[in-house]
Design a protein around this motif. Structure first.
Motif, short mmCIF file in Angstrom:
data_model
loop_
_atom_site.label_atom_id
_atom_site.label_comp_id
_atom_site.label_asym_id
_atom_site.label_seq_id
_atom_site.Cartn_x
_atom_site.Cartn_y
_atom_site.Cartn_z
N GLY A 329 11.50 58.33 21.62
CA GLY A 329 11.73 57.67 20.35
C GLY A 329 12.91 56.73 20.30
O GLY A 329 13.20 56.15 19.26
N HIS A 330 13.63 56.55 21.42
CA HIS A 330 14.80 55.68 21.46
C HIS A 330 14.34 54.25 21.76
O HIS A 330 13.70 53.98 22.77
CB HIS A 330 15.77 56.17 22.54
N LYS A 331 14.70 53.31 20.86
CA LYS A 331 14.29 51.91 21.00
C LYS A 331 15.45 50.99 20.66
O LYS A 331 16.32 51.33 19.86
CB LYS A 331 13.11 51.59 20.06
N ALA A 332 15.43 49.80 21.27
CA ALA A 332 16.43 48.78 20.93
C ALA A 332 15.79 47.41 21.04
O ALA A 332 14.96 47.16 21.92
CB ALA A 332 17.64 48.87 21.86
N ALA A 333 16.18 46.50 20.14
CA ALA A 333 15.66 45.14 20.14
C ALA A 333 16.70 44.22 20.74
O ALA A 333 17.58 43.71 20.04
CB ALA A 333 15.30 44.72 18.72
N CYS A 334 16.64 44.04 22.04
CA CYS A 334 17.64 43.22 22.74
C CYS A 334 17.04 42.68 24.04
O CYS A 334 16.37 43.42 24.77
CB CYS A 334 18.89 44.06 23.04
N TRP A 335 17.31 41.40 24.33
CA TRP A 335 16.83 40.81 25.57
C TRP A 335 17.48 41.46 26.80
O TRP A 335 16.93 41.41 27.89
CB TRP A 335 17.12 39.31 25.58
N TYR A 336 18.64 42.07 26.62
CA TYR A 336 19.35 42.65 27.76
C TYR A 336 19.08 44.14 27.96
O TYR A 336 19.62 44.73 28.89
CB TYR A 336 20.86 42.43 27.59
N ALA A 337 18.28 44.76 27.09
CA ALA A 337 18.01 46.18 27.24
C ALA A 337 16.97 46.43 28.35
O ALA A 337 16.02 45.64 28.47
CB ALA A 337 17.50 46.75 25.92
N PRO A 338 17.16 47.50 29.16
CA PRO A 338 18.30 48.45 29.18
C PRO A 338 19.56 47.75 29.69
O PRO A 338 19.55 47.13 30.76
CB PRO A 338 17.84 49.55 30.11
#
Length: 347
Positions: A329-338
């Motif tokens: 359930g862990h999400k992030a909106a980033c071009w650099y993720a992870p």
């Protein structure tokens, strides 16, 4: 004191995490300016299950309170206008309901605790009258029965000399007691969803700890789902099961509280943690996030955090980043993720 009798029907046999969400928000966008090129709240999605606490965290002006007021149906329209999305409360879309249906839910199955109790409580009426009013509206009890219920609620939230406080006016109570009254009022009809907007901001540290302990105890006794709006990461660590980090009207990172604290993946989330004081011996100055949340008229085209992000490149300024999932359930909106893997590859 245990929960009042009417709340005892809540089952705790099933794991709250496995239960169907009480509220599920999908693709919610909202604007206050029909001519604006962007929305104040943009494509927001989250859910909260029975017995769990979702903390929506972010600095002032990021859209937390506006989102909560929209869910409660408390934004004037116009100027507020829901552009897209759904908010399903036990399967029914709140945004598609009539105002009458929303009013029947509000204060009954959905309730809200506001940030400043002194401006939320009516100074012209006693505490007992204000709690009883909502009970009579939704449960059709007599005035005497509603007053008895109001007394039970004051005792439940541990107001000292509760019987005496029934006939007190808001200005006669301390800030901590007024906030307890607001909690009693919000929970009087045993709501399935409680939204708390910065409920401890105006309180000193000792009273804040008491209020947070009270909220945790009540939730354990009732199984109520809760959305807690805050900018205080200490409060998040204290009460959250799940976290949604909001910036400039978008959720930039979300997931279980353990994952967010142990492995933040969005530069904004990392910046928030870096700006929190520590009890340990500190080397140098606290980290800061330069700049401020942009106004609606100046929202960036791509990632809304790009003008303040130390890692931003041309792509970040031009294109909305994808949402990357890290599991559980862990999400992030980033071009650099992870972020560790990507930044390591570019060095």
């Amino acid at each position: 004191m245990s929960a009042p009798q009417a709340a005892s029907g809540v089952s705790t046999a099933a794991s709250p995490a496995a239960a169907a969400p009480v509220l599920s928000v999908e693709g919610f966008s909202l604007t206050f300016d029909a001519k604006a090129q962007t929305n104040l709240v943009e494509d927001v999605s989250f859910s909260v299950a029975p017995g769990r606490t979702l903390c929506i965290v972010g600095e002032s002006g990021c859209g937390k309170s506006v989102t909560s007021l929209a869910l409660m149906g408390l934004l004037p329209s116009p100027p507020a206008r829901i552009v897209s999305g759904t908010a399903r409360f036990e399967g029914s879309d709140l945004f598609a309901m009539s105002e009458r249906a929303r009013a029947d839910l509000r204060g009954n199955e959905m309730a809200m605790i506001f940030q400043e109790p002194m401006t939320s409580l009516n100074p012209a009426f006693t505490i007992g009258h204000q709690i009883a009013e909502g009970i009579i509206r939704h449960r059709k009890l007599s005035k005497a029965q509603a007053r008895a219920e109001a007394l039970k609620m004051l005792e439940w939230v541990r107001i000292p000399a509760a019987a005496k406080r029934l006939d007190a006016y808001p200005h006669q109570l301390s800030g901590g007691m007024r906030q307890r009254v607001m909690i009693a009022m919000a929970l009087a009809n045993r709501p399935k969803l409680l939204i708390a907007d910065e409920p401890t901001t105006a309180l000193d540290v000792t009273i804040q700890a008491q209020i947070l302990a009270l909220v945790r105890r009540i939730q354990q006794e009732t199984g109520t789902a809760m959305i807690l709006i805050t900018h205080d990461l200490g409060v998040v660590a204290e009460v959250a099961d799940d976290v949604a980090v909001m910036y400039a009207g978008r959720i930039v990172e979300s997931g279980p509280v353990e994952a967010i604290f142990a492995d933040p993946q969005h530069p904004y989330t990392i910046g928030l943690f870096g700006s929190v004081p520590s009890l340990e011996r500190r080397q140098g100055r606290l980290a800061t996030i330069k700049g401020a949340v942009p106004p609606l008229q100046l929202m960036p085209k791509g990632c809304r955090f790009a003008p303040r992000c130390p890692f931003a490149d041309t792509r970040c300024h031009e294109q909305v980043p994808p949402t990357v999932s890290f599991g559980a359930g862990h999400k992030a909106a980033c071009w650099y993720a992870p972020i560790e893997q990507t930044m390591g590859a570019t060095q």
